[in-house]
Design an enzyme around this catalytic site. Structure first.
Site, PDB file in Angstrom:
ATOM      1  N   ARG A  64       0.827  -1.216   0.000  1.00  0.00           N
ATOM      2  CA  ARG A  64       0.000   0.000   0.000  1.00  0.00           C
ATOM      3  C   ARG A  64       0.857   1.261   0.000  1.00  0.00           C
ATOM      4  O   ARG A  64       0.377   2.349  -0.257  1.00  0.00           O
ATOM      5  CB  ARG A  64      -0.937  -0.020   1.221  1.00  0.00           C
ATOM      6  CG  ARG A  64      -1.902   1.149   1.314  1.00  0.00           C
ATOM      7  CD  ARG A  64      -2.856   1.168   0.134  1.00  0.00           C
ATOM      8  NE  ARG A  64      -3.663   2.394   0.061  1.00  0.00           N
ATOM      9  CZ  ARG A  64      -3.278   3.466  -0.617  1.00  0.00           C
ATOM     10  NH1 ARG A  64      -2.135   3.492  -1.265  1.00  0.00           N
ATOM     11  NH2 ARG A  64      -4.056   4.525  -0.660  1.00  0.00           N
ATOM     12  N   GLY A  96     -13.106   6.608   3.131  1.00  0.00           N
ATOM     13  CA  GLY A  96     -14.482   7.053   2.951  1.00  0.00           C
ATOM     14  C   GLY A  96     -14.901   8.129   3.936  1.00  0.00           C
ATOM     15  O   GLY A  96     -14.064   8.868   4.452  1.00  0.00           O
ATOM     16  N   LEU A 121     -11.251   5.577  -4.988  1.00  0.00           N
ATOM     17  CA  LEU A 121     -11.317   6.589  -3.936  1.00  0.00           C
ATOM     18  C   LEU A 121     -10.422   6.243  -2.746  1.00  0.00           C
ATOM     19  O   LEU A 121     -10.498   5.144  -2.200  1.00  0.00           O
ATOM     20  CB  LEU A 121     -12.772   6.722  -3.459  1.00  0.00           C
ATOM     21  CG  LEU A 121     -13.037   7.914  -2.535  1.00  0.00           C
ATOM     22  CD1 LEU A 121     -12.899   9.217  -3.287  1.00  0.00           C
ATOM     23  CD2 LEU A 121     -14.409   7.797  -1.910  1.00  0.00           C
ATOM     24  N   ASP A 122      -9.583   7.179  -2.327  1.00  0.00           N
ATOM     25  CA  ASP A 122      -8.707   7.023  -1.160  1.00  0.00           C
ATOM     26  C   ASP A 122      -7.694   5.888  -1.323  1.00  0.00           C
ATOM     27  O   ASP A 122      -7.141   5.404  -0.342  1.00  0.00           O
ATOM     28  CB  ASP A 122      -9.519   6.801   0.128  1.00  0.00           C
ATOM     29  CG  ASP A 122     -10.434   7.970   0.443  1.00  0.00           C
ATOM     30  OD1 ASP A 122     -10.124   9.092   0.008  1.00  0.00           O
ATOM     31  OD2 ASP A 122     -11.454   7.774   1.123  1.00  0.00           O
ATOM     32  N   GLU A 123      -7.455   5.463  -2.560  1.00  0.00           N
ATOM     33  CA  GLU A 123      -6.512   4.368  -2.769  1.00  0.00           C
ATOM     34  C   GLU A 123      -5.323   4.771  -3.635  1.00  0.00           C
ATOM     35  O   GLU A 123      -4.533   3.915  -4.033  1.00  0.00           O
ATOM     36  CB  GLU A 123      -7.241   3.162  -3.369  1.00  0.00           C
ATOM     37  CG  GLU A 123      -8.323   2.650  -2.441  1.00  0.00           C
ATOM     38  CD  GLU A 123      -8.672   1.190  -2.654  1.00  0.00           C
ATOM     39  OE1 GLU A 123      -8.284   0.618  -3.674  1.00  0.00           O
ATOM     40  OE2 GLU A 123      -9.347   0.638  -1.747  1.00  0.00           O
TER      41      GLU A 123
END
Lengths: 289, 289, 289, 289
Positions: free
Chosen positions: A212, B202, B228-230
């Site tokens: 990540r 989120g 999203l958010d990744e």
């Protein structure tokens, strides 16, 4: 009551006059209040107190104290527990292959920074027995497989009873305990998870942290509940990493976070600093008295 | 080439002799190498370099330099970019209601710690216009609803072109951008998310952090991608909290983390410290030259 | 040369073309460059390099490599050293009464996170002998007084020679070493001081930190020099405290910082990450290869 | 008394029954106790309390409350102060050339995270007037030299009286105030020093930090006393640096620490979280009510 420190942990619905009532109660029984820590959850209308008492001049017996306090508690709808400083707690450590947390706890107990008896070590492998031997702690090798899990856990329960264990520390015990086992020891099993929960729940957190590309990794000590890695969090910490870090070097950096976080959590538990409510662990700071 | 600093960002398959070849190339073109930072991903067999050159004594034109380097790059299978210190980048800031990140970026640009032009501010609300006015920056109020999203984004694209914007900073712009929009600006949109990703992706991360009872909260700056958010994480940080913290106080503590994390990420981008690979942002530290 | 990692540490006046020259040199000798870290001190016009080489395909002998490099070094006015991965270093640990740093180093060596031989432990007290016994390390009890200091240090020197010790770690050895002793081992004695230097040099740092009311306490690992607590700093860290902390609880909090800081410093030294210049320790980060 | 929050800060010799007496007193006057924070300094036999009361149902006047409490206080030998939530404090900010702390405080006040009036800005230079104008705050340019110091300080005192200032914040005001001036405002002047005190007291801390080769730099907010940089420390923090950092980059890194540390200290002061005793600032954490 002999000269010792007595700790009460109390939770109840919030209401006017609580601190006055509690402190007056203990004052009138002859206790000197060493510290009195409170937390009001205004959103949930709940009140929490940790109060530490010096019993030196209190001429009341344990039984009498507890009976009297129970009357107060009933009126105010409290849930409570009391802990006497003279009673040393018995701890069982469960491990698999990894030694850093085990070494750390044994060392701290030996040095006196963690105040308890380490009664036994339980493992599904034989690998860490030499460490137990170095420190003179009984080591039980109880292998486990899918088929033998129920029997193995029964053996563990037997040992925990035999040693009258108060606290079970999963110091990187890489097995999932059964619901029955966990439910037997509510808020008495502390687990260390090698990530900053709720990030990277489950297996291989360092590998996933690497993938990540996070900039910090962490570790989390929590009470085990039947929902894996979702129990009340007692302590967490993180450390900065860089893109140079590989899953292997992350493991090394993480090991130091794990050691410290687990040791702090165990210490907070042993010092009765924790009240659990709604799956949140309220951890009162160590009072300086 | 006039006196200035030139930065190359290079990625290629790992192979023997790379650093010798690159540094010799630049040395032979008359550049002084100010710093040369490398990263070898041994697992993926990939090589990454950020090299900063002083062009004071280099008598080569930009065109010539780029053509010559392209030849080297082709042989070694490099992807690369070059950035000239004299070319100030244009930045657009997108906001909704929250002002702390906006103030912070405007202030840093004004003080010179972030080196760029802040060309315009775009918002779906009118609320923060007074701040834009204080700092003398054009403010575009472009309301958006489900129905008008496509047109609104087209207006935004128009503005970004008009101002020849190099970097878009979502300083708490609480709208989800369309895939088309995001794909138009790869690695050119930086978003700040108010949690320590991947925890609490989120909505409402502070509320959820409160409920989960975490002991630290954080913020994450990342390049926006369609997931999203990744997107690739550029910078993160955390701060210790206590059980006393409410969702509201978490917001206050978090605001300071967000400001710092976003400012650092923007600075790293503007200074060409970042190479993205496999959704990971390799962020070379600021070199002290 | 057998398959192993070779590390060069180089310092010289800054000049154009250095990185190209060094990397080309090693490339031409058949080495694969694993990592190449540089630092240019522009204010002092000094250049520093740490370069790690994979010798697997290099068909040069140590002698030949060193002779050839010496020629380059002479031209460029370099001071340099070379370290071969296969040669495990011998470490002596010196202690007095306090055990936490000793335990920590022994454990890390045992677990392999610190790669060295711990050859012997020297103490002016007998107290920690049981720990040495647990880990099977020779323990030398050499009491010391003002009168016997010269002889005692001579005995220590004798032991260090007998065990061909490369690095001396003062893991809370609470004696001041003589100038003669210290000068015998430049950059080969690492001391841990229990404060965030230069704050609280000298005795009783925790007591003085308490009295000053600081909000963080720290620890510092540095090379011992004849100026007490003024040697080049290798590593430092701090931890937040509160007004509740007493000198005694500070000691406990500090112990954990000391352990980690000392272990990191020892690891950096053993991995040849450090170049000292003008009483500053340039510590290159661990490279991820 | 109107609906508001009332805060008492109390210090007295430690004695049995204090918390019961104080909390019963306030309970009997009809207050709801929102939080009650204590600190016992067992070494000095001193007791400290911060108690926050909700006055919604208290039908007592301020005068009556204070008179009644004074009686209790006399018996128990307390020093105390009381603070009413409805009374907004007036703050003066003093600056020289550096703007980051000024911007930060103005912004926080504007956003409501620091709850006060910023009444005026005083500077020995004219440079930061445009910032004052942006935020609409009166700016007084009062140049100072050795010869004019007495008069200039008299002018400052005049302004502080005119604006009935409660708190003076030295946001990088690079002048040393006279003893007379400082003694006039005990615990009402907060200064930010750009080092981790007691390290690098006095001038040029970043340059000296660079030369000493420290691995972390810091900032310290403290009450000004006549002993320069030796007043009670309210807040400190540090940030990791590397050998690449130059005195100039340290200044940049330090600026962010200074901003946060000063803002936190000002907030703690304005929220009446601080009791000073023996040159130590006891800073009670923000209570979550």
């Amino acid at each position: 009551m002999q000269s010792q420190i007595v700790t009460f942990l109390i939770k109840c619905p919030d209401q006017k006059g609580l601190v006055a009532k509690f402190t007056t109660f203990f004052y009138e029984q002859g206790f000197n209040i060493l510290s009195c820590q409170q937390y009001v959850n205004a959103m949930a209308d709940r009140y929490y107190m940790r109060i530490r008492l010096d019993a030196a001049e209190a001429e009341i017996s344990k039984k009498e104290l507890e009976d009297k306090f129970e009357k107060v508690a009933t009126t105010l709808k409290c849930t409570w527990s009391v802990h006497y400083g003279k009673e040393k707690q018995n701890v069982a450590i469960m491990v698999s292959h990894t030694s850093h947390c085990l070494y750390d706890l044994l060392e701290r107990q030996r040095e006196g920074t963690i105040d308890c008896n380490i009664s036994l070590i339980i493992s599904n492998h034989n690998k860490l027995k030499p460490i137990a031997d170095m420190f003179g702690i009984p080591y039980y090798h109880l292998p486990v497989s899918k088929e033998t899990k129920i029997q193995q856990e029964a053996q563990i329960v037997g040992l925990l009873e035999e040693y009258t264990v108060d606290l079970i520390v999963m110091a990187r015990y890489m097995q999932i305990l059964s619901e029955d086992f966990i439910n037997k020891y509510p808020q008495r099993i502390i687990n260390i998870h090698h990530s900053f929960l709720p990030a990277f729940q489950g297996a291989n957190p360092y590998q996933r942290a690497y993938e990540r590309g996070v900039k910090l990794i962490g570790a989390t000590a929590h009470y085990a509940t039947v929902d894996l890695d979702e129990g009340p969090i007692i302590e967490q910490d993180v450390e900065r990493i860089s893109h140079e870090s590989t899953p292997k070097t992350l493991k090394g950096i993480g090991a130091d976070i794990e050691r410290l976080v687990l040791a702090k959590a165990v210490k907070c538990h042993l010092q009765h600093q924790i009240i659990v409510s709604d799956n949140r662990a309220i951890v009162f700071p160590e009072s300086g008295e």
